[in-house]
Design an enzyme around this catalytic site. Sequence first.
Site, PDB file in Angstrom:
ATOM      1  N   TYR A  73      40.179  14.171  49.593  1.00 11.89           N
ATOM      2  CA  TYR A  73      40.264  15.348  48.724  1.00 11.89           C
ATOM      3  C   TYR A  73      41.386  15.197  47.703  1.00 11.89           C
ATOM      4  O   TYR A  73      42.504  14.804  48.034  1.00 11.89           O
ATOM      5  CB  TYR A  73      40.492  16.609  49.565  1.00 11.89           C
ATOM      6  CG  TYR A  73      40.573  17.834  48.704  1.00 11.89           C
ATOM      7  CD1 TYR A  73      39.500  18.187  47.883  1.00 11.89           C
ATOM      8  CD2 TYR A  73      41.726  18.621  48.676  1.00 11.89           C
ATOM      9  CE1 TYR A  73      39.567  19.306  47.058  1.00 11.89           C
ATOM     10  CE2 TYR A  73      41.796  19.745  47.859  1.00 11.89           C
ATOM     11  CZ  TYR A  73      40.720  20.070  47.055  1.00 11.89           C
ATOM     12  OH  TYR A  73      40.788  21.164  46.235  1.00 11.89           O
TER      13      TYR A  73
ATOM     14  N   THR B 252      35.957  26.785  56.458  1.00 12.52           N
ATOM     15  CA  THR B 252      35.538  25.599  55.703  1.00 12.52           C
ATOM     16  C   THR B 252      35.303  24.358  56.570  1.00 12.52           C
ATOM     17  O   THR B 252      34.228  23.763  56.530  1.00 12.52           O
ATOM     18  CB  THR B 252      36.600  25.284  54.636  1.00 12.52           C
ATOM     19  OG1 THR B 252      36.704  26.425  53.788  1.00 12.52           O
ATOM     20  CG2 THR B 252      36.217  24.071  53.808  1.00 12.52           C
TER      21      THR B 252
ATOM     22  N   ASP C 206      35.247  29.236  46.201  1.00  7.22           N
ATOM     23  CA  ASP C 206      36.115  29.681  47.297  1.00  7.22           C
ATOM     24  C   ASP C 206      37.519  30.055  46.819  1.00  7.22           C
ATOM     25  O   ASP C 206      38.047  31.117  47.139  1.00  7.22           O
ATOM     26  CB  ASP C 206      36.208  28.574  48.354  1.00  7.22           C
ATOM     27  CG  ASP C 206      37.084  28.955  49.524  1.00  7.22           C
ATOM     28  OD1 ASP C 206      36.626  29.725  50.376  1.00  7.22           O
ATOM     29  OD2 ASP C 206      38.251  28.498  49.573  1.00  7.22           O
TER      30      ASP C 206
ATOM     31  N   ASP D  64      29.510  26.486  52.696  1.00  8.54           N
ATOM     32  CA  ASP D  64      29.963  26.600  54.083  1.00  8.54           C
ATOM     33  C   ASP D  64      30.031  28.039  54.594  1.00  8.54           C
ATOM     34  O   ASP D  64      29.843  28.294  55.780  1.00  8.54           O
ATOM     35  CB  ASP D  64      31.332  25.910  54.234  1.00  8.54           C
ATOM     36  CG  ASP D  64      32.336  26.353  53.172  1.00  8.54           C
ATOM     37  OD1 ASP D  64      31.958  27.082  52.218  1.00  8.54           O
ATOM     38  OD2 ASP D  64      33.524  25.961  53.277  1.00  8.54           O
TER      39      ASP D  64
HETATM   40 ZN   LIG Z   1      35.216  27.077  52.592  1.00  6.82          ZN
END
Ligand SMILES: [Zn+2]
Length: 470
Positions: A166, A83, A203, A251
């Site tokens: 985040y 990531t 993910d 990603d």
């Molecule tokens: Zn990722």
Amino acid sequence: MFLSVPVYRMLLRTLLGFLFVVPAVATGSETGQTDPPPPPLLLVSFDGFAADYLKRFPMPNLKSLYSQGVLVEHMTNVFVTKTFPNHYSLVTGLYAESHGIIASNMYDPDTKKHFHISNNTDPSWWSEAEPLWITALDSGYKTAAMMWPGSEVVIHNRTATHFLPYNPHMTFKERIGNVTQWMTGDGKEEGAKFAAMYWEEPDKSGHYYGPENTTMMSQVLKEVDDNIGLLISELKRARLWGQVNVIITSDHGMTQCSRDRLIALDKCLHPDNYTLVDLAPVAALIPKQDTTAVFNLLKNCHPHMTAYLKENIPERLHYRNNHRVQPILLLADEGWTIVKTGNVLPRLGDHGYDNSIPSMHPFLAAVGPGFRQGARLSSIQTVDVYPLMCRLLSISARPNNGTLAHTRCMMAGERCWDVPLVIGLVVGVLLVLSTVTVLFRYVGWRRRPLSVRDFQRLNADDSDDDPLLE
Ligand SMILES: [Zn+2]
Ligand SMILES: *[C@@H]1O[C@H](CO)[C@@H](O)[C@H](O)[C@H]1NC(C)=O
Ligand SMILES: *[C@@H]1O[C@H](CO)[C@@H](O)[C@H](O)[C@H]1NC(C)=O
Ligand SMILES: *[C@@H]1O[C@H](CO)[C@@H](O)[C@H](O)[C@H]1NC(C)=O
Ligand SMILES: *[C@@H]1O[C@H](CO)[C@@H](O)[C@H](O)[C@H]1NC(C)=O
Ligand SMILES: *[C@@H]1O[C@H](CO)[C@@H](O)[C@H](O)[C@H]1NC(C)=O
Ligand SMILES: *[C@@H]1O[C@H](CO)[C@@H](O)[C@H](O)[C@H]1NC(C)=O
């Protein structure tokens, strides 16, 4: 009567002229007027969105988005296919060895610091490169970074104009709501010209359920697609849709893991002999004493794990030239998991493997005034996205590892020579011409024998090389 040879030539010239000149005219780049300001750009990443999910699940909103724009089916990401390295490559155009975010867990032997994805805001980790949301400030643009890895980090003494770190509790709707607000601006402040936004699915679920669990993954991908629908409707509500360029990408992909595919390091060497910096599926080790002795124990440890001394890491991985790459690198084969000890599988799905493995690749879709409607590309590289974005924003790119030529055919108003199409058309036209010519000669021969003068004329014409054909 039949058309004469010069007429074929004229037709061929007209056809080739059409093929090559029309796209150039369409760019309007020779108008000599000051260019209008470029449209704003929104870059959205759905973490862990494997390219093959597009084929396996319906995704109606995403399909409707790229039917009005561009789809790149596979994107070759950077090694390690994790990531943080790949998100930083998207916004810098650099391989991991050149931007310095080489893994999710790092140790810097110079500063003696440790990096972990939950403790990553020390600028020293990020400052080997500069993300687009910083560079674009130099053009006088406002920028925004919504939970993209590195969003809140002070890089080269600056952050994006707007950013949030985040926060898994903030919904997609709240994130896109804030981003559209930043992009719109308020009477006083101009809107952000570039915004990057992050979302953690699919993910999270891919790791938890494994990508082969179609029942669970179809629910997750439906939620992702609903969020893409929400993104479109929020942009429409803010009157940004059709005015801004939107890139939706990811990603890395995801592959299925299994308890039957575990590699335990303890079976090969004693834990006292090394320090582990990062584990699966790419492990980074610092040997305690004798590097060669430790390497020899690891190189034959397991048939599905390859051990490399740092200096022997293959060139194509672009993963050697950074002091944060540790002396020994262990790379598991696709679907294999490296653990220290025991037989517990930590995740049903994983990524990080060799970036030449198709299951590790994400996709890219794009729409907006800067993109060609209906363009389809089979593949580009993750590092190509940065020069594309700089071009869309009319800002000069910093040194990077991407190639603008790879993405030219995605952009409206760029010269795009679709090489296979041009070759196909030229071959087709030549085939038709030679058939007609043979027919013409045959009929001419039937009507009267060709005189020497006819041959001379044809030969003279044939040697008149048409520059357009070269
Ligand atoms: Zn990722
Ligand atoms: C975060 O990393 C820094 C630098 O390596 C370290 O000093 C600090 O203790 C870490 N904090 C946490 C909460 O792990
Ligand atoms: C960093 O920015 C602050 C304020 O924005 C400024 O005072 C300081 O001089 C800057 N430092 C460097 C090294 O540019
Ligand atoms: C922006 O995010 C905050 C949470 O940080 C949320 O309360 C607010 O509703 C969001 N704004 C919009 C316009 O969605
Ligand atoms: C998928 O995941 C669900 C929830 O964990 C589980 O009940 C189900 O058995 C899984 N299906 C497969 C095919 O693994
Ligand atoms: C592993 O560690 C032990 C003691 O901790 C030591 O005797 C041995 O030489 C080490 N082996 C290697 C290969 O470094
Ligand atoms: C990638 O780009 C950086 C910056 O220009 C450069 O230093 C590096 O050598 C490039 N890497 C490769 C493999 O070309």
